[in-house]
Design an enzyme around this catalytic site. Structure first.
Site, PDB file in Angstrom:
ATOM      1  N   HIS A 196       5.464 -12.843   7.408  1.00 42.82           N
ATOM      2  CA  HIS A 196       5.694 -11.451   7.001  1.00 42.82           C
ATOM      3  C   HIS A 196       6.898 -11.396   6.070  1.00 42.82           C
ATOM      4  CE1 HIS A 196       6.167  -7.100   7.220  1.00 42.82           C
ATOM      5  NE2 HIS A 196       4.894  -7.102   7.588  1.00 42.82           N
ATOM      6  N   HIS A 230      -2.005  -8.920   1.805  1.00 43.08           N
ATOM      7  CA  HIS A 230      -1.712  -7.657   2.502  1.00 43.08           C
ATOM      8  C   HIS A 230      -2.898  -7.346   3.433  1.00 43.08           C
ATOM      9  CE1 HIS A 230       0.072  -3.861   3.359  1.00 43.08           C
ATOM     10  NE2 HIS A 230      -0.238  -3.182   2.278  1.00 43.08           N
ATOM     11  N   ARG A 270       2.570  -4.975  16.856  1.00 45.60           N
ATOM     12  CA  ARG A 270       1.175  -4.522  16.701  1.00 45.60           C
ATOM     13  C   ARG A 270       0.215  -5.637  17.150  1.00 45.60           C
ATOM     14  NH1 ARG A 270       1.461  -3.023  10.451  1.00 45.60           N
ATOM     15  NH2 ARG A 270       2.308  -5.147  10.513  1.00 45.60           N
ATOM     16  N   ASP A 301      -2.614  -8.512  11.486  1.00 44.67           N
ATOM     17  CA  ASP A 301      -3.963  -8.929  11.095  1.00 44.67           C
ATOM     18  C   ASP A 301      -4.479 -10.129  11.876  1.00 44.67           C
ATOM     19  OD1 ASP A 301      -4.118  -6.939   9.061  1.00 44.67           O
ATOM     20  OD2 ASP A 301      -2.767  -8.149   7.848  1.00 44.67           O
ATOM     21  N   SER A 329       0.831  -1.222   0.000  1.00 41.49           N
ATOM     22  CA  SER A 329       0.000   0.000   0.000  1.00 41.49           C
ATOM     23  C   SER A 329       0.856   1.258   0.000  1.00 41.49           C
ATOM     24  CB  SER A 329      -0.973   0.007   1.181  1.00 41.49           C
ATOM     25  OG  SER A 329      -0.316  -0.247   2.393  1.00 41.49           O
TER      26      SER A 329
HETATM   27  N1  HAX Z   1       0.986 -20.005   5.886  1.00 38.33           N
HETATM   28  C1  HAX Z   1       1.411 -20.942   4.990  1.00 38.33           C
HETATM   29  N2  HAX Z   1       2.443 -20.749   4.155  1.00 38.33           N
HETATM   30  C2  HAX Z   1       3.119 -19.593   4.282  1.00 38.33           C
HETATM   31  C3  HAX Z   1       2.782 -18.606   5.224  1.00 38.33           C
HETATM   32  C4  HAX Z   1       1.651 -18.843   6.041  1.00 38.33           C
HETATM   33  N3  HAX Z   1       1.211 -17.951   6.911  1.00 38.33           N
HETATM   34  N4  HAX Z   1       3.636 -17.578   5.106  1.00 38.33           N
HETATM   35  C5  HAX Z   1       4.495 -17.894   4.118  1.00 38.33           C
HETATM   36  N5  HAX Z   1       4.163 -19.099   3.591  1.00 38.33           N
HETATM   37  C6  HAX Z   1       4.766 -19.753   2.431  1.00 38.33           C
HETATM   38  C7  HAX Z   1       4.623 -18.836   1.226  1.00 38.33           C
HETATM   39  O1  HAX Z   1       3.322 -18.952   0.653  1.00 38.33           O
HETATM   40  C8  HAX Z   1       5.748 -19.314   0.344  1.00 38.33           C
HETATM   41  O2  HAX Z   1       5.337 -20.523  -0.276  1.00 38.33           O
HETATM   42  P1  HAX Z   1       5.717 -20.843  -1.828  1.00 38.33           P
HETATM   43  O3  HAX Z   1       7.208 -20.734  -1.916  1.00 38.33           O
HETATM   44  O4  HAX Z   1       5.176 -22.205  -2.035  1.00 38.33           O
HETATM   45  O5  HAX Z   1       5.024 -19.780  -2.630  1.00 38.33           O
HETATM   46  C9  HAX Z   1       6.839 -19.651   1.357  1.00 38.33           C
HETATM   47  O6  HAX Z   1       6.156 -19.879   2.604  1.00 38.33           O
HETATM   48  C10 HAX Z   1       7.881 -18.584   1.544  1.00 38.33           C
HETATM   49  O7  HAX Z   1       7.259 -17.381   1.957  1.00 38.33           O
HETATM   50  P2  HAX Z   1       8.041 -16.299   2.836  1.00 38.33           P
HETATM   51  O8  HAX Z   1       9.304 -15.950   2.121  1.00 38.33           O
HETATM   52  O9  HAX Z   1       8.126 -16.774   4.252  1.00 38.33           O
HETATM   53  O10 HAX Z   1       6.997 -15.107   2.845  1.00 38.33           O
HETATM   54  P3  HAX Z   1       6.753 -13.990   1.723  1.00 38.33           P
HETATM   55  O11 HAX Z   1       7.644 -12.834   2.056  1.00 38.33           O
HETATM   56  O12 HAX Z   1       6.808 -14.526   0.355  1.00 38.33           O
HETATM   57  O13 HAX Z   1       5.239 -13.605   2.013  1.00 38.33           O
HETATM   58  C11 HAX Z   1       3.358 -13.078   3.356  1.00 38.33           C
HETATM   59  C12 HAX Z   1       4.863 -12.885   3.155  1.00 38.33           C
HETATM   60  C13 HAX Z   1       2.880 -12.169   4.445  1.00 38.33           C
HETATM   61  C14 HAX Z   1       2.630 -12.720   2.051  1.00 38.33           C
HETATM   62  C15 HAX Z   1       3.097 -14.557   3.734  1.00 38.33           C
HETATM   63  O14 HAX Z   1       3.728 -14.839   4.976  1.00 38.33           O
HETATM   64  C16 HAX Z   1       1.623 -14.894   3.807  1.00 38.33           C
HETATM   65  O15 HAX Z   1       1.025 -15.243   2.772  1.00 38.33           O
HETATM   66  N6  HAX Z   1       0.987 -14.817   5.029  1.00 38.33           N
HETATM   67  C17 HAX Z   1      -0.433 -15.021   5.176  1.00 38.33           C
HETATM   68  C18 HAX Z   1      -1.222 -13.808   4.712  1.00 38.33           C
HETATM   69  C19 HAX Z   1      -1.049 -12.640   5.668  1.00 38.33           C
HETATM   70  O16 HAX Z   1      -1.174 -12.758   6.865  1.00 38.33           O
HETATM   71  N7  HAX Z   1      -0.797 -11.441   5.104  1.00 38.33           N
HETATM   72  C20 HAX Z   1      -0.660 -10.213   5.901  1.00 38.33           C
HETATM   73  C21 HAX Z   1       0.781  -9.779   6.076  1.00 38.33           C
HETATM   74  C22 HAX Z   1       0.930  -8.511   6.865  1.00 38.33           C
HETATM   75  C23 HAX Z   1       0.337  -7.374   6.139  1.00 38.33           C
HETATM   76  O17 HAX Z   1       0.745  -6.935   5.089  1.00 38.33           O
HETATM   77  N8  HAX Z   1      -0.740  -6.885   6.662  1.00 38.33           N
HETATM   78  O18 HAX Z   1      -1.469  -6.009   5.989  1.00 38.33           O
END
Ligand code: HAX
Length: 439
Positions: A320, A273, A329, A375, A243
């Protein structure tokens, strides 16, 4: 035009820095600050320094600091409404804009400015009323911000002719007016979709967050208290998140605050996000329903987490891109829950999930951060006060995020940051680089 003390103070802080920055870049521009790998380019530029954001800085282990202050410090030091223990969002906005903790009087000045600037033109409500009620609240929010663009002082000044040195001035007006208007727009969407279109007029005597709670239909003092905390802690998370980065990127083309912020909100609306806050509650409800609506045991939560992962889904609210520890938070919200709703059943499930999920995610090698983010907790607090319409939660996040990304947008224009245009390459080019390295 009437003088504006905040605008004058901003000019006093920001404009000398613009000149200083020019000299700094001239003298130090060739200094190398890092290098990066092919993997980083393919993994969403993680860990690559590619932009400057003045308002906050995220440490992977410790979490966010706003102008050097951590969340616990801000909860203690920022000005508060009479009788409250949580900070006023007006204070964090002032801090991000000026770089100092405001006095009570300075925070009240911001509050009064926003109350004065909060009028929303009728065509915005007319536009919202024409949308199908099942349009996602974040889509309605973004569209309402776009409809408000008719009011942009920056766009109109630019059209008339504006020197580069003056960009910050109409941008200040846009930033202040837009922040002032957002609670009214968001509350209108909420009441339209979920409360039969019965709207509640603003109460200009209330602070920004309390007035927002009031217009949403929540006059319980503790909901106002929660709203002040909520709107403070979601405000900013340095510059690279989707964002903030989208707002900055679109603004770099000299798009006004309305166009830039709408872009940021379209990014916040993604489930990885900001939409994760609604996904968490959906997941918690599904979890409870899976076990016939009863409070699930630790073993059942463990089983459900494993099932979610085996189904190829993420556990919402966990992980994250930068953080490597529990998000402060999340901790602030857990403390709030333990103080004001110690027996709340949904909060208790959130806390048991916090016991169960990190050890499971830690065992999955590819996951870099097994800990909860902001979140994971926010929805349970809102449900406690009766706000159960989880599709709306990301709009609350968006209202708060405006404080950080719009303060940054104003800094961008004051410092004269140029259009953003990183290089991009093809995989063929990448392969050629790798071949050269192996040769
Ligand atoms: N559950 C299951 N698998 C997860 C995971 C979770 N909570 N978090 C990461 N992974 C997986 C990823 O999907 C990725 O898998 P692939 O290689 O198969 O695609 C792998 O682990 C590596 O990911 P990472 O390097 O640890 O994390 P990223 O930086 O790529 O992604 C995210 C960060 C926040 C998008 C990710 O942890 C996620 O999808 N979390 C769940 C959604 C979430 O809570 N989002 C909010 C984040 C905070 C925010 O922005 N708030 O607004």
């Amino acid at each position: 035009m009437k003088t504006d003390k905040l605008k004058e103070k901003f000019a006093k802080v920001a404009l000398p820095m613009a000149a200083e920055l020019k000299d700094f870049i001239k003298e130090n521009g060739n200094h190398v600050i890092g290098s990066y790998t092919i993997e980083q380019v393919y993994s969403g530029m993680k860990g690559m320094i590619g932009m400057v954001t003045e308002t906050s800085k995220l440490d992977p282990e410790e979490g966010i600091r706003f102008r050097g202050y951590s969340i616990p410090e801000l909860r203690e030091k920022l000005p508060k409404a009479p009788g409250d223990t949580e900070p006023l969002p007006e204070g964090i906005f002032y801090l991000m804009l000026i770089g100092e903790i405001p006095t009570d009087e300075e925070a009240t000045y911001v509050s009064n400015q926003w109350a004065r600037r909060s009028n929303v033109p009728k065509h915005v409500f007319d536009m919202l009323d024409k949308l199908p009620a099942n349009t996602h609240p974040m889509t309605q929010f973004s569209m309402a911000v776009m409809a408000l663009q008719t009011e942009s002082v920056f766009a109109s000044a630019y059209r008339k002719g504006l020197s580069k040195k003056e960009y910050w001035d109409p941008m200040y007006e846009d930033v202040m007016n837009l922040i002032a208007r957002l609670p009214r727009v968001a509350a209108y969407i909420y009441r339209r979709v979920y409360k039969n279109g019965v709207h509640i007029e603003p109460d200009p005597k209330l602070d920004w967050a309390a007035n927002f709670a009031h217009m949403l239909g929540y006059d319980d003092y503790n909901m106002k208290r929660l709203m002040r905390l909520y709107l403070t802690i979601h405000a900013d998370h340095e510059g690279g998140n989707v964002s903030a980065h989208s707002t900055h990127l679109v603004g770099s083309a000299l798009s006004d605050a309305y166009l830039s912020f709408a872009a940021g909100m379209n990014g916040l609306a993604g489930p990885l996000h900001g939409l994760a806050n609604q996904e968490v509650v959906r997941w918690l409800i599904d979890l409870r329903n899976y076990y016939d609506g009863a409070t699930p045991s630790k073993e059942q939560i463990h089983e459900y987490v494993m099932k979610t992962i085996e189904d190829g889904k993420v556990i919402p609210g966990y992980g994250h891109a930068v953080l490597r520890k529990t998000d402060p938070r999340f901790i602030a919200q857990m403390e709030f829950a333990k103080t004001y709703m110690p027996d709340d059943s949904m909060c208790q499930i959130v806390h048991t999930v916090y016991d169960v999920v990190p050890p499971i995610l830690s065992g999955i090698k590819k996951i870099k951060n097994p800990w909860p983010n902001v979140d994971a907790h926010s929805g349970a607090l809102l449900i406690h006060y009766g706000m159960e319409e989880y599709d709306f939660y990301t709009v609350l996040f968006g209202v708060s995020r405006a404080l950080g990304v719009l303060a940054s947008l104003l800094w961008d224009r004051a410092l004269g940051h140029p259009i953003e245009r990183p290089g991009s390459v093809t995989t063929e080019w990448m392969k050629a680089q790798a071949m050269k390295a192996h040769a």
